[in-house]
Design an enzyme around this catalytic site. Structure first.
Site, mmCIF file in Angstrom:
data_model
loop_
_atom_site.group_PDB
_atom_site.id
_atom_site.type_symbol
_atom_site.label_atom_id
_atom_site.label_comp_id
_atom_site.label_asym_id
_atom_site.label_seq_id
_atom_site.Cartn_x
_atom_site.Cartn_y
_atom_site.Cartn_z
ATOM 1 N N HIS A 75 0.843 -1.202 0.000
ATOM 2 C CA HIS A 75 0.000 0.000 0.000
ATOM 3 C C HIS A 75 0.876 1.250 0.000
ATOM 4 O O HIS A 75 1.895 1.289 0.669
ATOM 5 C CB HIS A 75 -0.886 0.023 1.253
ATOM 6 C CG HIS A 75 -1.998 -0.986 1.211
ATOM 7 N ND1 HIS A 75 -3.017 -0.984 2.120
ATOM 8 C CD2 HIS A 75 -2.257 -2.006 0.358
ATOM 9 C CE1 HIS A 75 -3.860 -1.965 1.840
ATOM 10 N NE2 HIS A 75 -3.415 -2.608 0.780
ATOM 11 N N TYR A 202 -8.924 5.070 8.138
ATOM 12 C CA TYR A 202 -9.059 5.432 9.554
ATOM 13 C C TYR A 202 -10.193 6.446 9.661
ATOM 14 O O TYR A 202 -10.129 7.496 9.041
ATOM 15 C CB TYR A 202 -7.774 6.067 10.071
ATOM 16 C CG TYR A 202 -6.649 5.090 10.287
ATOM 17 C CD1 TYR A 202 -6.401 4.559 11.546
ATOM 18 C CD2 TYR A 202 -5.818 4.693 9.240
ATOM 19 C CE1 TYR A 202 -5.377 3.660 11.757
ATOM 20 C CE2 TYR A 202 -4.776 3.797 9.444
ATOM 21 C CZ TYR A 202 -4.563 3.286 10.710
ATOM 22 O OH TYR A 202 -3.539 2.396 10.914
ATOM 23 N N PRO A 256 -7.170 0.137 15.949
ATOM 24 C CA PRO A 256 -6.236 0.282 17.089
ATOM 25 C C PRO A 256 -5.001 1.032 16.618
ATOM 26 O O PRO A 256 -3.920 0.507 16.453
ATOM 27 C CB PRO A 256 -5.877 -1.140 17.478
ATOM 28 C CG PRO A 256 -6.869 -2.005 16.785
ATOM 29 C CD PRO A 256 -7.375 -1.246 15.602
ATOM 30 N N LYS A 260 1.479 -0.551 15.328
ATOM 31 C CA LYS A 260 2.892 -0.554 15.682
ATOM 32 C C LYS A 260 3.383 -1.748 16.490
ATOM 33 O O LYS A 260 4.592 -1.977 16.572
ATOM 34 C CB LYS A 260 3.216 0.729 16.472
ATOM 35 C CG LYS A 260 3.138 1.996 15.636
ATOM 36 C CD LYS A 260 4.127 1.924 14.496
ATOM 37 C CE LYS A 260 4.075 3.150 13.619
ATOM 38 N NZ LYS A 260 4.617 2.881 12.280
ATOM 39 N N TYR A 348 4.150 6.676 10.396
ATOM 40 C CA TYR A 348 3.393 5.483 10.025
ATOM 41 C C TYR A 348 4.261 4.468 9.279
ATOM 42 O O TYR A 348 4.204 3.270 9.562
ATOM 43 C CB TYR A 348 2.174 5.877 9.181
ATOM 44 C CG TYR A 348 1.099 4.820 9.182
ATOM 45 C CD1 TYR A 348 -0.018 4.932 9.995
ATOM 46 C CD2 TYR A 348 1.203 3.687 8.367
ATOM 47 C CE1 TYR A 348 -1.005 3.943 10.031
ATOM 48 C CE2 TYR A 348 0.226 2.699 8.394
ATOM 49 C CZ TYR A 348 -0.860 2.840 9.215
ATOM 50 O OH TYR A 348 -1.824 1.868 9.233
HETATM 51 C C1 PHB Z 1 -4.709 -4.543 10.963
HETATM 52 O O1 PHB Z 1 -4.838 -4.720 9.744
HETATM 53 O O2 PHB Z 1 -4.829 -5.469 11.778
HETATM 54 C C2 PHB Z 1 -4.396 -3.181 11.468
HETATM 55 C C3 PHB Z 1 -4.165 -2.157 10.567
HETATM 56 C C4 PHB Z 1 -3.866 -0.872 11.030
HETATM 57 C C5 PHB Z 1 -3.838 -0.631 12.395
HETATM 58 C C6 PHB Z 1 -4.063 -1.641 13.294
HETATM 59 C C7 PHB Z 1 -4.352 -2.931 12.839
HETATM 60 O O3 PHB Z 1 -3.576 0.627 12.842
#
Ligand code: PHB
Length: 354
Positions: A75, A202, A256, A260, A348
């Site tokens: 991505h 998000y 969440p 990280k 990120y």
């Molecule tokens: C996940 O795909 O499990 C995932 C992706 C982004 C996050 C947390 C979990 O910030």
């Protein structure tokens, strides 16, 4: 009693423990990994799924790249969604780096296979694990298949998670706890449904945070903000599907927040394996002594980032209208200022290790 001896006894077969064992092996250092759960449990446990570039680079460099390169999804950024609009953050353009979607339990499978193929020892299904002598002669004891075991080692790698036995075994006065308890939790959903967006979303909504993520072209992964004592019985499948469709266009889900956990584990053991191998090669202890401070410097920046994402994207019980407007202004600023976007993007995709 079975008595074993190794250089590094590692407690926990999660990403930290297995990667530590793998990296030490590549440096010619022997280890034994001891895990409470069974192999199928650790290989099937659904956890996070976003790898930083540094984690991917390390996997490729150490011979773990084959399946990752075939099955992972690359991505170039994420979406932030609030007030009915979706904004794209192009990490590639902002930082030259992207992120890789590959489930943590797939990383675990690759690591278990690599260790076993190399003749490494992973002892699954253990009980009554106890560690002692951490300041003098480290010893790990446990039971397995009705037998008592004892592993003597030079070092113990405590990789058994937040609730494991290693953390409380750090001597009084050496362990300091810095804690922030968030007043919410996340309901994780794994759905057999093709992802409806090509990248993660998000979302900040009136009812809180939601994350839309994925595992493959046919599996969607979602997280919804919920109460820490939420009863899973309140979430039958049809309620989940109803929520998902509601979130639909304008929103889709939020997560969440920092993505990280696994990447931090990998970063820690990269630094630790270097320090241990330096010790065996040249008897130098300075890298070992500096291990905590080296990792903590980066860890606190990651902690800050996760807190900031969480604060910005969740509804807080204590929040008033001022806080709500401030959150929206923060999101508005973030999605309209290149400087602000670059700051999010560089955190990120992963801060440099040193
Ligand atoms: C996940 O795909 O499990 C995932 C992706 C982004 C996050 C947390 C979990 O910030």
């Amino acid at each position: 009693m079975k008595k074993l001896r190794t250089q590094v006894g590692i407690v926990g077969a999660g990403p930290a423990g297995l990667m530590l064992s793998h990296l030490l092996h590549l440096e010619g250092i022997e280890s034994i990994v001891i895990e409470a759960q069974g192999r199928s449990h650790v290989e099937g446990r659904v956890r996070a799924g976003v790898l930083e570039q540094g984690t991917v680079d390390l996997m490729r460099r150490t011979g773990l790249g084959d399946r990752l390169d075939r099955e992972s999804l690359l991505h170039n950024g994420v979406y932030l969604s609030f007030e009915g609009n979706r904004h794209h953050l192009d990490f590639r353009e902002l930082t030259g780096k992207g992120i890789t979607v590959y489930a943590q339990h797939e990383v675990i499978k690759d690591l278990v296979r690599a260790r076993l193929d190399a003749g490494g020892q992973i002892l699954f299904d253990t009980t009554e694990l106890a560690i002692s002598g951490v300041e003098s002669s480290p010893l790990i004891r446990f039971h397995r298949d009705g037998e008592e075991y004892e592993v003597r080692c030079d070092f113990i790698g405590g990789c058994d998670g937040f609730h494991g036995v290693c953390r409380p075994s750090i001597p009084e006065g050496v362990l300091r706890v810095f804690e922030r308890t968030y007043p919410f939790a996340w309901l994780g959903i794994l759905a057999e449904a093709a992802p409806s967006s090509e990248e993660l979303i998000y979302t900040y909504t009136d009812r809180g945070f939601a994350l839309f993520s994925m595992r493959s072209p046919t599996v969607t992964r979602l997280y919804l903000q919920c109460s820490p004592n939420e009863d899973i019985r309140n979430w039958p499948d049809d309620r989940i599907w109803k929520e998902l469709f509601l979130a639909g266009d304008a929103a889709h889900i939020v997560p969440p927040t920092g993505a990280k956990g696994m990447n931090l584990a990998i970063a820690d053991v990269t630094v630790l394996s270097r320090a241990i191998s330096d010790f065996y090669r040249s008897s130098r202890e300075d890298l070992l002594a500096a291990y905590s401070s080296t990792c903590l410097r980066r860890l606190w920046k990651v902690q800050r980032f996760s807190w900031w994402m969480t604060a910005m994207l969740h509804r807080w019980d204590s929040q008033n209208e001022f806080d709500h407007r401030r959150q929206l202004a923060e999101l508005d600023y973030l999605t309209s200022s290149r400087a602000a976007m670059t700051s999010l993007a560089e955190n990120y995709v992963g801060l440099p290790l040193e």
